[in-house]
Write a protein that holds these residues in place. Structure first.
Motif, PDB file in Angstrom:
ATOM      1  N   MET A 198       0.835  -1.185   0.000  1.00 36.60           N
ATOM      2  CA  MET A 198       0.000   0.000   0.000  1.00 36.60           C
ATOM      3  C   MET A 198       0.879   1.246   0.000  1.00 36.60           C
ATOM      4  SD  MET A 198      -2.946  -0.774   2.741  1.00 36.60           S
ATOM      5  CE  MET A 198      -3.775  -2.332   2.748  1.00 36.60           C
ATOM      6  N   ALA A 199       0.559   2.167  -0.856  1.00 34.92           N
ATOM      7  CA  ALA A 199       1.328   3.404  -0.945  1.00 34.92           C
ATOM      8  C   ALA A 199       0.850   4.392   0.100  1.00 34.92           C
ATOM      9  CB  ALA A 199       1.163   4.007  -2.332  1.00 34.92           C
ATOM     10  N   ASN A 200       1.731   5.281   0.487  1.00 37.62           N
ATOM     11  CA  ASN A 200       1.339   6.359   1.369  1.00 37.62           C
ATOM     12  C   ASN A 200       0.749   7.453   0.491  1.00 37.62           C
ATOM     13  OD1 ASN A 200       1.027   8.321   3.298  1.00 37.62           O
ATOM     14  ND2 ASN A 200       2.987   7.905   4.279  1.00 37.62           N
ATOM     15  N   MET A 201      -0.545   7.363   0.278  1.00 45.77           N
ATOM     16  CA  MET A 201      -1.243   8.224  -0.665  1.00 45.77           C
ATOM     17  C   MET A 201      -1.152   9.693  -0.278  1.00 45.77           C
ATOM     18  SD  MET A 201      -2.490   5.926  -2.694  1.00 45.77           S
ATOM     19  CE  MET A 201      -3.951   6.440  -3.537  1.00 45.77           C
ATOM     20  N   ALA A 202      -1.151   9.985   1.016  1.00 49.30           N
ATOM     21  CA  ALA A 202      -1.170  11.363   1.476  1.00 49.30           C
ATOM     22  C   ALA A 202       0.054  12.126   1.010  1.00 49.30           C
ATOM     23  CB  ALA A 202      -1.273  11.399   2.994  1.00 49.30           C
ATOM     24  N   CYS A 203       1.182  11.464   0.889  1.00 57.27           N
ATOM     25  CA  CYS A 203       2.424  12.141   0.525  1.00 57.27           C
ATOM     26  C   CYS A 203       2.406  12.651  -0.906  1.00 57.27           C
ATOM     27  CB  CYS A 203       3.621  11.207   0.734  1.00 57.27           C
ATOM     28  SG  CYS A 203       3.974  10.913   2.463  1.00 57.27           S
ATOM     29  N   GLU A 204       1.502  12.152  -1.720  1.00 57.02           N
ATOM     30  CA  GLU A 204       1.493  12.504  -3.127  1.00 57.02           C
ATOM     31  C   GLU A 204       1.063  13.938  -3.389  1.00 57.02           C
ATOM     32  OE1 GLU A 204      -0.750   9.547  -5.213  1.00 57.02           O
ATOM     33  OE2 GLU A 204       0.477   7.933  -4.413  1.00 57.02           O
ATOM     34  N   SER A 205       0.152  14.503  -2.585  1.00 57.68           N
ATOM     35  CA  SER A 205      -0.316  15.838  -2.915  1.00 57.68           C
ATOM     36  C   SER A 205      -0.552  16.727  -1.702  1.00 57.68           C
ATOM     37  CB  SER A 205      -1.590  15.753  -3.749  1.00 57.68           C
ATOM     38  OG  SER A 205      -2.583  15.035  -3.050  1.00 57.68           O
ATOM     39  N   LYS A 206      -1.409  16.313  -0.808  1.00 57.79           N
ATOM     40  CA  LYS A 206      -1.823  17.171   0.290  1.00 57.79           C
ATOM     41  C   LYS A 206      -1.179  16.779   1.612  1.00 57.79           C
ATOM     42  CE  LYS A 206      -6.410  18.144  -1.516  1.00 57.79           C
ATOM     43  NZ  LYS A 206      -7.797  18.384  -1.119  1.00 57.79           N
ATOM     44  N   LYS A 207      -1.093  17.776   2.500  1.00 56.91           N
ATOM     45  CA  LYS A 207      -0.767  17.492   3.893  1.00 56.91           C
ATOM     46  C   LYS A 207      -2.038  16.899   4.488  1.00 56.91           C
ATOM     47  CE  LYS A 207       2.234  21.483   4.071  1.00 56.91           C
ATOM     48  NZ  LYS A 207       2.402  22.833   4.589  1.00 56.91           N
ATOM     49  N   SER A 208      -1.885  16.045   5.474  1.00 59.90           N
ATOM     50  CA  SER A 208      -3.081  15.399   5.997  1.00 59.90           C
ATOM     51  C   SER A 208      -2.978  15.132   7.487  1.00 59.90           C
ATOM     52  CB  SER A 208      -3.350  14.099   5.242  1.00 59.90           C
ATOM     53  OG  SER A 208      -2.196  13.279   5.248  1.00 59.90           O
ATOM     54  N   ALA A 209      -4.115  15.328   8.166  1.00 59.83           N
ATOM     55  CA  ALA A 209      -4.194  15.135   9.612  1.00 59.83           C
ATOM     56  C   ALA A 209      -5.483  14.404   9.956  1.00 59.83           C
ATOM     57  CB  ALA A 209      -4.153  16.483  10.326  1.00 59.83           C
ATOM     58  N   LEU A 210      -5.350  13.394  10.802  1.00 58.67           N
ATOM     59  CA  LEU A 210      -6.489  12.622  11.287  1.00 58.67           C
ATOM     60  C   LEU A 210      -6.493  12.696  12.804  1.00 58.67           C
ATOM     61  CD1 LEU A 210      -8.834  10.590  10.622  1.00 58.67           C
ATOM     62  CD2 LEU A 210      -7.150   8.778  10.991  1.00 58.67           C
ATOM     63  N   PHE A 211      -7.623  13.080  13.374  1.00 54.24           N
ATOM     64  CA  PHE A 211      -7.783  13.176  14.828  1.00 54.24           C
ATOM     65  C   PHE A 211      -8.586  11.970  15.303  1.00 54.24           C
ATOM     66  CE2 PHE A 211      -7.265  17.485  13.251  1.00 54.24           C
ATOM     67  CZ  PHE A 211      -6.268  17.967  14.092  1.00 54.24           C
ATOM     68  N   VAL A 212      -8.045  11.247  16.287  1.00 50.76           N
ATOM     69  CA  VAL A 212      -8.673  10.003  16.731  1.00 50.76           C
ATOM     70  C   VAL A 212      -8.867  10.011  18.251  1.00 50.76           C
ATOM     71  CG1 VAL A 212      -8.518   7.490  16.756  1.00 50.76           C
ATOM     72  CG2 VAL A 212      -7.564   8.768  14.827  1.00 50.76           C
ATOM     73  N   CYS A 213     -10.119   9.916  18.668  1.00 46.71           N
ATOM     74  CA  CYS A 213     -10.431   9.772  20.094  1.00 46.71           C
ATOM     75  C   CYS A 213     -11.249   8.494  20.280  1.00 46.71           C
ATOM     76  CB  CYS A 213     -11.151  11.009  20.638  1.00 46.71           C
ATOM     77  SG  CYS A 213     -12.823  11.264  20.006  1.00 46.71           S
ATOM     78  N   LEU A 214     -11.801   8.310  21.438  1.00 47.31           N
ATOM     79  CA  LEU A 214     -12.517   7.076  21.744  1.00 47.31           C
ATOM     80  C   LEU A 214     -13.766   6.886  20.874  1.00 47.31           C
ATOM     81  CD1 LEU A 214     -12.858   4.535  23.518  1.00 47.31           C
ATOM     82  CD2 LEU A 214     -14.108   5.989  25.140  1.00 47.31           C
ATOM     83  N   GLY A 215     -14.655   7.884  20.841  1.00 46.43           N
ATOM     84  CA  GLY A 215     -15.943   7.680  20.178  1.00 46.43           C
ATOM     85  C   GLY A 215     -16.189   8.482  18.918  1.00 46.43           C
ATOM     86  N   ASN A 216     -15.358   9.501  18.629  1.00 45.85           N
ATOM     87  CA  ASN A 216     -15.487  10.325  17.440  1.00 45.85           C
ATOM     88  C   ASN A 216     -16.775  11.144  17.410  1.00 45.85           C
ATOM     89  OD1 ASN A 216     -15.532   9.852  13.825  1.00 45.85           O
ATOM     90  ND2 ASN A 216     -14.466  11.404  14.969  1.00 45.85           N
ATOM     91  N   ILE A 217     -17.207  11.608  18.601  1.00 40.91           N
ATOM     92  CA  ILE A 217     -18.370  12.495  18.656  1.00 40.91           C
ATOM     93  C   ILE A 217     -18.086  13.759  19.465  1.00 40.91           C
ATOM     94  CG2 ILE A 217     -20.090  10.683  18.265  1.00 40.91           C
ATOM     95  CD1 ILE A 217     -20.651  10.775  21.343  1.00 40.91           C
ATOM     96  N   CYS A 218     -16.878  13.857  20.060  1.00 36.59           N
ATOM     97  CA  CYS A 218     -16.548  15.036  20.872  1.00 36.59           C
ATOM     98  C   CYS A 218     -15.200  15.627  20.478  1.00 36.59           C
ATOM     99  CB  CYS A 218     -16.548  14.698  22.361  1.00 36.59           C
ATOM    100  SG  CYS A 218     -18.129  14.104  23.005  1.00 36.59           S
ATOM    101  N   ARG A 219     -14.126  15.170  21.119  1.00 36.14           N
ATOM    102  CA  ARG A 219     -12.802  15.776  20.962  1.00 36.14           C
ATOM    103  C   ARG A 219     -12.287  15.756  19.528  1.00 36.14           C
ATOM    104  NH1 ARG A 219      -9.673  12.263  25.351  1.00 36.14           N
ATOM    105  NH2 ARG A 219     -11.036  10.705  24.408  1.00 36.14           N
ATOM    106  N   SER A 220     -12.329  14.607  18.893  1.00 30.64           N
ATOM    107  CA  SER A 220     -11.756  14.501  17.540  1.00 30.64           C
ATOM    108  C   SER A 220     -12.540  15.340  16.536  1.00 30.64           C
ATOM    109  CB  SER A 220     -11.682  13.042  17.091  1.00 30.64           C
ATOM    110  OG  SER A 220     -12.957  12.438  17.118  1.00 30.64           O
ATOM    111  N   VAL A 221     -13.852  15.395  16.709  1.00 31.75           N
ATOM    112  CA  VAL A 221     -14.695  16.214  15.827  1.00 31.75           C
ATOM    113  C   VAL A 221     -14.362  17.691  16.026  1.00 31.75           C
ATOM    114  CG1 VAL A 221     -17.079  16.913  15.345  1.00 31.75           C
ATOM    115  CG2 VAL A 221     -16.561  14.509  15.806  1.00 31.75           C
ATOM    116  N   MET A 222     -14.194  18.081  17.297  1.00 27.69           N
ATOM    117  CA  MET A 222     -13.858  19.463  17.614  1.00 27.69           C
ATOM    118  C   MET A 222     -12.525  19.860  16.975  1.00 27.69           C
ATOM    119  SD  MET A 222     -14.276  20.944  21.464  1.00 27.69           S
ATOM    120  CE  MET A 222     -15.639  19.967  22.026  1.00 27.69           C
ATOM    121  N   ALA A 223     -11.506  19.028  17.172  1.00 25.78           N
ATOM    122  CA  ALA A 223     -10.181  19.325  16.628  1.00 25.78           C
ATOM    123  C   ALA A 223     -10.213  19.346  15.098  1.00 25.78           C
ATOM    124  CB  ALA A 223      -9.161  18.311  17.133  1.00 25.78           C
ATOM    125  N   GLU A 224     -10.945  18.413  14.496  1.00 29.53           N
ATOM    126  CA  GLU A 224     -11.074  18.396  13.034  1.00 29.53           C
ATOM    127  C   GLU A 224     -11.648  19.715  12.533  1.00 29.53           C
ATOM    128  OE1 GLU A 224     -13.729  16.244   9.505  1.00 29.53           O
ATOM    129  OE2 GLU A 224     -13.920  15.530  11.573  1.00 29.53           O
TER     130      GLU A 224
END
Length: 161
Positions: free
Chosen positions: A1-27
């Motif tokens: 699998m290639a690291n697709m993100a490196c091809e064009s855009k900078k990319s950030a993924l925020f990961v918390c326990l449930g994805n309904i509070c902290r990670s959504v806020m940071a995103e």
């Protein structure tokens, strides 16, 4: 699998326990910060969960209430669990506490080149490096989490540009 993100855009993924509070806020915070800089076309920004129980759910009400209070757009994100592909598609994957980081380190494929970062390590307020889990409330907990996420995202963006 290639690291697709490196091809064009900078990319950030925020990961918390449930994805309904902290990670959504940071995103949402990072998304709006890059919009303010006029660089949103250069970024891929998303969020996910380590757990499965909120998959498909919209953000918790107090999450959007807090975003709105800070003149941010409410999020319509649908919670999802982090996938193996995410470790190839994103340059930076952020956790919010020690448990998130343990889960991310355990799931990260050996050949993935993404960088796992405890978001709170970027906080200018050095009193803690854990972004508090505000669920289920009170609203003051969401306010604290927002402030932490905002400070950390500002620092991250200043370093990533």
């Amino acid at each position: 699998m290639a690291n697709m993100a490196c091809e064009s855009k900078k990319s950030a993924l925020f990961v918390c326990l449930g994805n309904i509070c902290r990670s959504v806020m940071a995103e949402q915070i990072l998304r709006e910060l890059v919009e303010e800089k006029g660089t949103s076309d250069q970024w891929k920004i998303d969020s996910a969960a380590t757990a499965t129980y909120n998959i498909g759910n919209t953000p918790y009400d107090l999450t959007n209430e807090t975003l709105t209070k800070h003149n941010s757009k409410p999020s319509s994100h649908k919670a999802r669990q982090i996938s193996t592909q995410d470790f190839y598609d994103f340059h930076y994957i952020f956790g919010f506490d020690d448990d998130n980081m343990r889960q991310l380190k355990k799931r990260k494929p050996k050949e993935s080149t993404c960088e796992l970062i405890l978001l709170g390590d970027l906080d200018t307020d050095k009193s803690t490096n854990t972004i508090i889990d505000p669920y289920p409330g009170p609203i003051e907990a969401f306010e604290t989490a927002y402030e932490q996420c905002y400070r950390c995202c500002k620092v991250f963006l200043s370093q990533a540009q």
